[in-house]
Scaffold this active site. Structure first.
Site, short mmCIF file in Angstrom:
data_model
loop_
_atom_site.label_atom_id
_atom_site.label_comp_id
_atom_site.label_asym_id
_atom_site.label_seq_id
_atom_site.Cartn_x
_atom_site.Cartn_y
_atom_site.Cartn_z
N TYR A 62 0.90 -1.16 0.00
CA TYR A 62 0.00 0.00 0.00
C TYR A 62 0.93 1.20 0.00
O TYR A 62 1.71 1.39 0.94
CB TYR A 62 -0.84 0.03 1.28
N ASP A 90 -6.45 -0.06 -5.65
CA ASP A 90 -7.89 0.18 -5.49
C ASP A 90 -8.28 0.65 -4.09
O ASP A 90 -9.43 0.53 -3.68
CB ASP A 90 -8.70 -1.07 -5.89
N HIS A 180 -10.99 -6.50 -4.85
CA HIS A 180 -10.58 -6.50 -3.44
C HIS A 180 -11.50 -7.40 -2.60
O HIS A 180 -11.80 -7.10 -1.44
CB HIS A 180 -10.58 -5.07 -2.89
C1 LIG Z 1 -8.88 -9.75 6.08
C2 LIG Z 1 -8.44 -9.29 4.72
C3 LIG Z 1 -7.36 -8.40 4.63
C4 LIG Z 1 -6.95 -7.96 3.38
N1 LIG Z 1 -5.89 -7.07 3.31
C5 LIG Z 1 -5.45 -6.67 2.10
C6 LIG Z 1 -4.33 -5.81 1.99
O1 LIG Z 1 -3.76 -5.39 2.99
N2 LIG Z 1 -3.92 -5.44 0.76
C7 LIG Z 1 -4.55 -5.87 -0.37
O2 LIG Z 1 -4.13 -5.51 -1.48
N3 LIG Z 1 -5.62 -6.68 -0.31
C8 LIG Z 1 -6.07 -7.09 0.91
N4 LIG Z 1 -7.16 -7.92 0.98
C9 LIG Z 1 -7.84 -8.33 -0.26
C10 LIG Z 1 -7.19 -9.60 -0.77
O3 LIG Z 1 -5.86 -9.37 -1.13
C11 LIG Z 1 -7.92 -10.12 -2.01
O4 LIG Z 1 -8.02 -9.13 -3.00
C12 LIG Z 1 -9.31 -10.66 -1.72
O5 LIG Z 1 -9.40 -11.18 -0.41
C13 LIG Z 1 -9.59 -11.75 -2.74
O6 LIG Z 1 -10.87 -12.23 -2.57
P1 LIG Z 1 -11.22 -13.63 -1.86
O7 LIG Z 1 -11.04 -13.36 -0.39
O8 LIG Z 1 -12.65 -13.80 -2.27
O9 LIG Z 1 -10.32 -14.72 -2.39
C14 LIG Z 1 -7.60 -8.39 2.22
C15 LIG Z 1 -8.67 -9.30 2.31
C16 LIG Z 1 -9.09 -9.74 3.55
C17 LIG Z 1 -10.25 -10.71 3.60
#
Ligand SMILES: Cc1cc2nc3c(=O)[nH]c(=O)nc-3n(C[C@H](O)[C@H](O)[C@H](O)COP(=O)(O)O)c2cc1C
Length: 285
Positions: A62, A90, A180
């Site tokens: 980030y 995003d 996301h």
């Molecule tokens: C608890 C949690 C924390 C996340 N933190 C980040 C993050 O810090 N940076 C990021 O790019 N995406 C983050 N994401 C999004 C994930 O990288 C990803 O895009 C998303 O979970 C994919 O979808 P799925 O959970 O349906 O497989 C996070 C998702 C969750 C559930």
């Protein structure tokens, strides 16, 4: 392109490597074990490398308002052998995450980070709250990143052909089609629905990956058929971890791997190279 760092699924005559990877917050492992602990007390990048030295690691950033901090971090991961820099694009600000509010999940106050500072600073004050994301980050800033690292740059969070074309124009090496996990803005398309227009827009000039909603081997097959080079997993990994720890993560991956091989067999695909768009029948509605 970029054979060196892509976890692409090649399989001429060999058992295919499943084209999915973990998508925890800071790094991806290919195909090693989960590299990110569930506890809010986050371990350092060095700990991650020590725990999974052979893991295929990408670093997700980030962008921080403090450029020096970005530089320090990126150069540290590069020297630690991470193979790509994934910049999340995003989250200019956090979406209205009603589920997180309901579940009292506040990563900003609950997650304490060690990684964002130099080892000296860390010793004097070992943890830091998540810092704000740089909301002014824009396409032109990518050239600055290129001056500080040789790592391939992957943009995470692309959902439209317009942004995909801009990504090509700005010479990034890959994009992750992602909404996301539906955590940023309600009513945006599912990643898999956005995938075909993005794949068409980049015309093979960079690699396209997908995350969001991948839950079965069929989901992996469909994403590949629509042009993704590989898919990433978010919550399934966390569910496995919450249920049975590291072992649970392994089980989640094995289930998906088995299902993916079954889906390949039942659609007549002898190798990943044979998976193509002809497998997909679009809804006529
Ligand atoms: C608890 C949690 C924390 C996340 N933190 C980040 C993050 O810090 N940076 C990021 O790019 N995406 C983050 N994401 C999004 C994930 O990288 C990803 O895009 C998303 O979970 C994919 O979808 P799925 O959970 O349906 O497989 C996070 C998702 C969750 C559930």
């Amino acid at each position: 392109m970029c054979r060196r760092w892509t976890p692409g699924p090649q399989s001429k005559g060999r058992r295919s490597v499943p084209p999915f990877a973990l998508r925890p917050r800071v790094s991806t492992a290919w195909p090693g074990p989960m590299e990110r602990p569930a506890q809010p007390e986050v371990c350092t990048l060095e700990d991650i490398v020590a725990a999974a030295p052979r893991g295929f690691r990408w670093f997700q950033l980030y962008v921080q308002p403090d450029r020096q901090l970005n530089k320090q971090l990126v150069q540290r991961v590069e020297s630690l052998g991470f193979r790509a820099l994934v910049i999340t694009v995003d989250v200019p600000k956090l979406g209205n995450r009603r589920h997180d509010i309901r579940n009292q999940l506040n990563l900003k106050t609950n997650l304490l980070l060690k990684d964002l500072r130099s080892p000296q600073e860390r010793n004097s004050m070992p943890y830091l709250q998540m810092s704000p994301i740089d909301s002014s980050f824009c396409w032109e800033d990518l050239s600055w990143f290129r001056t500080i690292t040789q790592l391939p740059i992957i943009l995470k969070g692309i959902l439209t052909k317009e942004d995909a074309e801009l990504a090509v124009k700005h010479n990034v090496q890959g994009i992750i089609v992602s909404n996301h996990g539906g955590r940023q803005l309600d009513d945006v398309p599912a990643s898999v629905d956005a995938l075909p227009e993005v794949v068409a827009a980049v015309k093979g000039k960079l690699e396209v990956y997908l995350d969001g909603g991948v839950r079965t081997g069929n989901d992996v097959l469909k994403a590949l058929a629509l042009g993704a080079k590989c898919v990433f997993l978010g919550r399934p990994v966390l569910w496995g971890l919450a249920c049975k720890g590291e072992h649970g993560v392994g089980e989640v991956l094995n289930i998906l791997k088995d299902e993916f091989h079954t889906s390949m067999a039942l659609t007549g695909c002898r190798s990943v190279a044979e998976i193509n768009q002809d497998l997909i029948q679009f809804s006529r509605l």
